[in-house]
Write an enzyme that holds these catalytic residues in place. Structure first.
Site, mmCIF file in Angstrom:
data_model
loop_
_atom_site.group_PDB
_atom_site.id
_atom_site.type_symbol
_atom_site.label_atom_id
_atom_site.label_comp_id
_atom_site.label_asym_id
_atom_site.label_seq_id
_atom_site.Cartn_x
_atom_site.Cartn_y
_atom_site.Cartn_z
ATOM 1 N N GLU A 101 0.222 5.279 47.284
ATOM 2 C CA GLU A 101 0.886 4.254 46.294
ATOM 3 C C GLU A 101 -0.399 4.179 45.118
ATOM 4 O O GLU A 101 -1.673 4.117 45.490
ATOM 5 C CB GLU A 101 0.975 2.612 46.895
ATOM 6 C CG GLU A 101 0.810 1.615 45.785
ATOM 7 C CD GLU A 101 2.310 1.668 45.112
ATOM 8 O OE1 GLU A 101 3.474 1.853 45.391
ATOM 9 O OE2 GLU A 101 1.966 1.366 43.705
ATOM 10 N N CYS A 141 16.466 4.422 43.888
ATOM 11 C CA CYS A 141 17.154 3.434 42.923
ATOM 12 C C CYS A 141 17.952 3.972 41.922
ATOM 13 O O CYS A 141 18.112 3.405 40.889
ATOM 14 C CB CYS A 141 16.206 2.462 42.572
ATOM 15 S SG CYS A 141 14.707 2.940 41.616
HETATM 16 N N1 SAH Z 1 8.477 1.123 49.355
HETATM 17 C C1 SAH Z 1 8.064 -0.017 48.497
HETATM 18 C C2 SAH Z 1 7.862 0.351 46.988
HETATM 19 C C3 SAH Z 1 8.922 0.915 46.306
HETATM 20 S S1 SAH Z 1 9.022 0.907 44.699
HETATM 21 C C4 SAH Z 1 8.977 -1.026 48.631
HETATM 22 O O1 SAH Z 1 10.214 -0.996 49.083
HETATM 23 O O2 SAH Z 1 8.600 -2.266 48.516
HETATM 24 C C5 SAH Z 1 8.158 2.253 43.758
HETATM 25 C C6 SAH Z 1 6.634 2.167 44.099
HETATM 26 O O3 SAH Z 1 6.020 3.246 43.520
HETATM 27 C C7 SAH Z 1 6.064 1.000 43.534
HETATM 28 O O4 SAH Z 1 5.068 0.078 44.201
HETATM 29 C C8 SAH Z 1 5.255 1.623 42.233
HETATM 30 O O5 SAH Z 1 3.863 0.923 41.868
HETATM 31 C C9 SAH Z 1 4.813 2.909 42.956
HETATM 32 N N2 SAH Z 1 4.513 4.078 41.943
HETATM 33 C C10 SAH Z 1 5.058 4.178 40.751
HETATM 34 N N3 SAH Z 1 4.447 5.582 40.132
HETATM 35 C C11 SAH Z 1 3.803 6.096 41.308
HETATM 36 C C12 SAH Z 1 2.977 7.379 41.362
HETATM 37 N N4 SAH Z 1 2.962 8.171 40.275
HETATM 38 N N5 SAH Z 1 2.391 7.390 42.540
HETATM 39 C C13 SAH Z 1 2.210 6.819 43.696
HETATM 40 N N6 SAH Z 1 3.256 5.322 43.411
HETATM 41 C C14 SAH Z 1 3.839 5.190 42.157
#
Ligand code: SAH
Length: 462
Positions: A340, A415
């Site tokens: 993340e 999403c």
């Molecule tokens: N699976 C989690 C979060 C999903 S939302 C849940 O269900 O709660 C998508 C997540 O991707 C967010 O936490 C955002 O911060 C993260 N994110 C966005 N761009 C990213 C990247 N380039 N690398 C890793 N994480 C990323």
């Protein structure tokens, strides 16, 4: 350059008639006059409408319905018209069953567009009560007639329209917004003005735990301190018994990003807790946390069931947020590795792991594509990869690294079906196939957002 004004004939205030053929991502009905699209508020596919043109741009125009000559059988009449113009709940005029069918069909069409037709989509799993489901809100604040006002911006405008009932929010959240606004106004705290770049408060953000009922209030401001801070803290604390965390978020930049990175806790804890599938989670202001806790449990459970996890599996949870997906499957597998990019979210994930006595999980703070390339180079061989990316979806680098690591299952929680379909093409090129019907789950009733789970499996022949 696009040719200018291909339909100069179309004028503002002109009246045109036609059938609504589609609906845009913002929930606007699409009408075409000589192939020139007009986007119309509160117009559903299949309806025959007389439209007044409100704005003409080079390649499209906007309009409003003057007369509905034929009404869609899927239309619901209700008093929530401003939910459409605000963009908060653009599908509120469509029967809920029709919303669910629309979302299922939307996925089918987007896959068809990229040339994938041999895929089934199940019916969308919906909610029994598809309103008041949101556990979080971020409300803009402006001065209006000398008073601090909370509300929404009408589409394409900078004028704030006051609103008290956001329809999709947990009502306790809406009530708390009003309480905070009145207290700030009482102490003459000013609202930030984008034009003059003066004033203090930009947004009020509130999160409330669905199970825990713990409330976090974040005041997003251009100053590192509020005037009358002590009095304001005391009054808010007194007025909101559920308050567990009151935070001043410093965001002085000219930006559309709502929250800055600098948080100061004015009262209580730095985080709130909530539960998902029986586990305890801490959530920081800047961490992503699913906004519909009821369907999120269904989503995670379904994704894990569809993945048919095995005790010996090494599982990657990419875009892991505060670790929710990885930690809720940890007891069924050998180990979980999360990645993340937002550091406070990764810190939350570490705490969540310990708080739930989970030993077999680790979380890495990194850009997911970069981490996948590294893993592929190191020869890491996961059995199952979960991805849950933001709307822009995956990158080619990430998908190519998946091809190299060759997990037997790839679980795509999406999403945005447009980027899902795009990425599916590349995953198929990497030797994967979609082995089960795609399952849409309505995480965002009354809006155009479409959440779904797709299972890809490595072709045995490759
Ligand atoms: N699976 C989690 C979060 C999903 S939302 C849940 O269900 O709660 C998508 C997540 O991707 C967010 O936490 C955002 O911060 C993260 N994110 C966005 N761009 C990213 C990247 N380039 N690398 C890793 N994480 C990323």
């Amino acid at each position: 350059m696009t040719s200018k004004n291909k339909q100069a004939k179309l004028q503002k205030n002109q009246e045109v008639e036609g059938e609504v053929i589609d609906i845009t991502y913002e929930g606007l009905g699409v009408l075409k006059v000589d192939n020139f699209p007009i986007f119309v508020t509160d117009a559903l596919p299949g309806e025959l409408v007389k439209v007044g043109v409100t704005k003409v741009l080079n390649n499209y125009a906007f309009g409003r319905v003057i007369e509905r000559i034929k009404t869609s059988p899927d239309r619901v009449e209700n008093e929530h018209k401003e939910m459409i113009s605000s963009g908060i709940a653009p599908l509120v005029n469509l029967k809920y069953d029709a919303q669910l069918a629309f979302k299922q069909n939307q996925i089918k069409e987007l896959f068809h567009k990229v040339g994938i037709d041999d895929v089934e989509i199940t019916e969308t799993i919906g909610m029994d009560n598809p309103t008041q489901y949101r556990n979080k809100t971020v409300v803009p604040v402006k001065m209006q007639d000398g008073k601090l006002t909370t509300g929404f911006y009408r589409r394409g405008s900078h004028k704030l329209v006051p609103m008290g009932d956001y329809y999709l929010n947990d009502p306790k959240i809406d009530a708390a917004v009003g309480v905070v606004r009145d207290i700030l106004d009482k102490y003459k705290v000013s609202a930030y003005d984008e034009t003059t770049r003066e004033g203090t408060v930009r947004y009020v953000m509130i999160r409330r735990g669905y199970y825990s009922h713990q409330m976090m209030l974040v005041i997003v401001a251009t100053k590192i301190e509020l005037p009358h801070e002590k009095e304001i803290i005391d009054e808010i604390h007194f007025a909101l018994p559920e308050l567990r965390s009151l935070i001043l978020n410093y965001n002085p930049k000219q930006t559309n990003v709502q929250l800055g990175l600098d948080n100061r806790t004015l009262f209580g804890e730095d985080v709130i807790h909530d539960e998902l599938l029986g586990l305890d989670f801490v959530i920081s202001p800047n961490s992503f946390y699913q906004v519909n806790p009821q369907t999120t449990e269904i989503l995670y459970k379904k994704a894990a069931d569809m993945a048919e996890l095995d005790k010996n599996d090494t599982v990657i949870d990419a875009y892991s947020g505060i670790g929710t997906i990885g930690l809720t499957v940890a007891d069924r597998v050998k180990e979980v590795i999360g990645v993340e990019v937002v550091e406070p979210a990764v810190e939350n994930a570490q705490i969540n792991k310990a708080a739930n006595n989970i030993q077999n999980a680790e979380f890495i703070a990194n850009d997911a594509p970069t981490q996948f390339i590294e893993w592929a180079k190191k020869g890491i061989k996961p059995d199952v990869v979960f991805v849950d990316p933001p709307r822009k979806g995956l990158t080619s680098e990430l998908i190519q690294s998946v091809g190299l690591m060759a997990p037997k299952k790839f679980v795509y929680v999406s999403c945005n079906p447009a980027t899902l379909a795009r990425d599916a093409v590349e995953l198929i090129e990497q030797g994967y196939k979609i082995t089960r019907p795609i399952v849409p789950i309505d995480q965002f009733p009354q809006t155009m957002h479409i959440e779904s789970i797709t299972i890809f499996e490595k072709n045995d022949e490759n």
